[in-house]
Design a protein around this motif. Structure first.
Motif, short mmCIF file in Angstrom:
data_model
loop_
_atom_site.label_atom_id
_atom_site.label_comp_id
_atom_site.label_asym_id
_atom_site.label_seq_id
_atom_site.Cartn_x
_atom_site.Cartn_y
_atom_site.Cartn_z
N ILE A 1 -52.48 -21.84 -22.18
CA ILE A 1 -53.38 -22.83 -22.81
C ILE A 1 -54.36 -23.62 -22.12
O ILE A 1 -54.10 -24.23 -21.07
CB ILE A 1 -52.27 -23.87 -23.34
N GLU A 2 -55.64 -23.51 -22.33
CA GLU A 2 -56.81 -24.24 -21.80
C GLU A 2 -56.98 -25.48 -22.05
O GLU A 2 -56.60 -26.13 -23.11
CB GLU A 2 -58.14 -23.30 -22.22
N PRO A 3 -57.38 -26.37 -21.25
CA PRO A 3 -57.73 -27.81 -21.60
C PRO A 3 -58.54 -28.10 -22.80
O PRO A 3 -59.38 -27.39 -23.12
CB PRO A 3 -58.41 -28.55 -20.31
N GLY A 4 -57.88 -29.16 -23.67
CA GLY A 4 -58.52 -29.35 -25.04
C GLY A 4 -57.95 -28.36 -26.16
O GLY A 4 -58.09 -28.58 -27.51
N GLU A 5 -57.21 -27.30 -25.69
CA GLU A 5 -56.74 -26.37 -26.67
C GLU A 5 -55.39 -27.02 -27.50
O GLU A 5 -54.72 -27.94 -26.70
CB GLU A 5 -56.34 -24.97 -26.33
N ASN B 1 -50.85 -27.97 -37.29
CA ASN B 1 -51.40 -29.02 -37.43
C ASN B 1 -51.99 -29.69 -36.06
O ASN B 1 -52.20 -30.81 -35.89
CB ASN B 1 -50.39 -30.19 -38.20
N ARG B 2 -51.98 -28.73 -35.13
CA ARG B 2 -52.59 -29.05 -33.75
C ARG B 2 -51.86 -30.16 -33.10
O ARG B 2 -52.56 -30.88 -32.36
CB ARG B 2 -53.96 -28.99 -33.83
N ASP C 1 -53.83 -31.56 -22.00
CA ASP C 1 -54.59 -32.23 -21.14
C ASP C 1 -55.24 -31.53 -20.20
O ASP C 1 -55.63 -32.04 -19.15
CB ASP C 1 -54.04 -33.33 -20.72
N GLY C 2 -54.50 -30.25 -20.12
CA GLY C 2 -54.89 -29.38 -18.70
C GLY C 2 -54.65 -28.05 -19.14
O GLY C 2 -54.52 -27.64 -20.01
N HIS C 3 -54.43 -27.19 -17.80
CA HIS C 3 -53.96 -25.65 -18.04
C HIS C 3 -52.82 -25.81 -17.91
O HIS C 3 -51.92 -26.09 -17.18
CB HIS C 3 -54.46 -25.04 -16.72
N ARG C 4 -52.21 -25.29 -19.09
CA ARG C 4 -50.79 -25.33 -19.23
C ARG C 4 -50.26 -23.77 -19.65
O ARG C 4 -51.05 -23.02 -20.40
CB ARG C 4 -50.37 -26.16 -20.44
#
Ligand SMILES: *Cc1c(COP(=O)(O)O)cnc(C)c1O
Length: 368
Positions: free
Chosen positions: A256-260, A265-266, A271-274
């Motif tokens: 998961i990239e930052p902001g994804e 419903n998102r 907030d980072g690389h997860r």
């Protein structure tokens, strides 16, 4: 147990035996033990659990509804089965399967008497339930004369037992209230004994009652949650062994990239690389939406991984950032390493609700 290859609920029948022996050890030898196996034995498996407990010498079983009792009879259970909340429409089935009703109101008593007459029964065992403060089911203290009037010189039924249920046996702050329940019960049983020829046995305590009010064990106790490994307090939990372990596996891993965002419903925004992992388990399996949002965790190779975003019907996503894992790896949702009570508490509920909610679509596997 081998590693899980899909979502399974492992049922440890040796843990069940341990818990039964532990609870028995708290009681006088002459006290009978009723095992509460309603709701699929608190979500485990009523038939396997009852068979095991019958082999260990348990005296009685209880279920909530007639259908549950019929399933036990079909599984070969021969010990008496008390039906705590029978519905009058099922009385014929109840009698056919030799299940024993809890009679808790004038209407239920009269309907049962009529059924027993129609079926030509004599001395059919029934149990009188009294309300001593829970205000859920039960005759009142003042109904004793009515009951004895109805049952005097009646051959169709015989009162096997008189019982009541404590409202707060796990909460020592409610000690005064509980003692009052015990006193009211004591008074009712004395009156019944005076006014009826049947000398019914008496029972009042559930699991926490056995622990906290051992002196009120009367002739039998009724235990559910303790048999399954939970005692409503840490000190007792340390003595008991959880019977059920919910295990699953990792279906897929995502970067998961930052902001994804993750899930419907998102609701989880990174907030980072997860790293997230998707599990084949969802709210249709009994892990409800209240467990989402990052406050509840599961164990991946013994490390805590929070459930993130919204729980879906058939899937949940967890955050495995920093945990070395891959597709197919095992995940523990609850069990001996992660107590169902703690898991439940993260969502402000209790082990009872979590355990009984585990859906029947999850395979049960057994350890004995
Ligand atoms: C469910 C139930 C029990 C079992 O209570 P635990 O707290 O699980 O031991 C006992 N008695 C009655 C009447 C019940 O409904």
């Amino acid at each position: 147990m081998p590693e899980a290859k899909e979502t399974v609920l492992e049922i440890d029948l040796r843990a069940l035996e341990h818990n039964y022996r532990y609870l028995r050890s708290k009681l006088a030898a002459r006290t009978k033990f009723l095992a509460v196996v309603k709701a699929f034995a608190y979500g485990s498996d009523a038939e396997k659990v009852a068979q095991k407990l019958e082999s260990l010498g348990v005296d009685y079983f209880a279920v909530a509804y007639v259908k549950e009792g019929v399933a036990l009879r079909n599984a070969g259970i021969t010990k008496p089965i008390l039906v705590l909340h029978p519905q009058t429409i099922n009385f014929n089935t109840l009698i056919t399967h030799r299940l024993e009703p809890s009679l808790y109101s004038p209407k239920v008593l009269e309907d049962f008497l009529a059924s027993a007459k129609r079926q030509g029964q004599t001395d059919y065992p029934v149990h009188l339930k009294f309300n001593t403060g829970l205000n859920r089911l039960g005759f009142g203290e003042n109904d004793v004369d009515y009951i004895t009037g109805q049952l005097r010189d009646v051959d169709e039924v015989k009162i096997s037992s008189v019982f009541s249920h404590l409202a707060a046996s796990e909460d020592l702050n409610e000690g005064t209230f509980t003692q009052r329940q015990i006193d009211v019960f004591q008074k009712i049983t004395l009156e019944i004994n005076k006014k009826l020829d049947d000398k019914p046995f008496r029972h009042l305590l559930n699991t926490s009652g056995i622990i906290n009010y051992t002196g009120a064990q009367y002739d039998m106790v009724r235990s559910g949650i303790g048999l399954y490994g939970y005692g409503n307090e840490a000190k007792i939990d340390a003595e008991l062994k959880p019977v059920a372990t919910l295990k699953t596996i990792i279906s897929q891993i995502h970067k998961i990239e930052p902001g994804e965002t993750v899930g419907y419903n998102r609701s989880f925004a990174s907030d980072g690389h997860r790293i997230s992992a998707t599990l084949p388990l969802g709210h249709a399996d009994g892990i409800g939406r209240q467990y989402g949002g990052g406050k509840t965790y599961v164990l991946v190779h013994g490390k805590k991984a929070p459930i993130i975003g919204n729980v879906c019907m058939d899937m949940i996503m967890i955050d495995v950032t920093g945990i070395s894992c891959k597709e197919g790896d095992e995940v523990v949702v609850f069990g001996p390493e992660l107590s169902a009570m703690e898991f439940a508490q993260t969502a402000n509920t209790i082990s009872y609700e979590l355990l009984t909610g585990i859906s029947q679509r999850i395979s049960r596997v057994y350890k004995d």
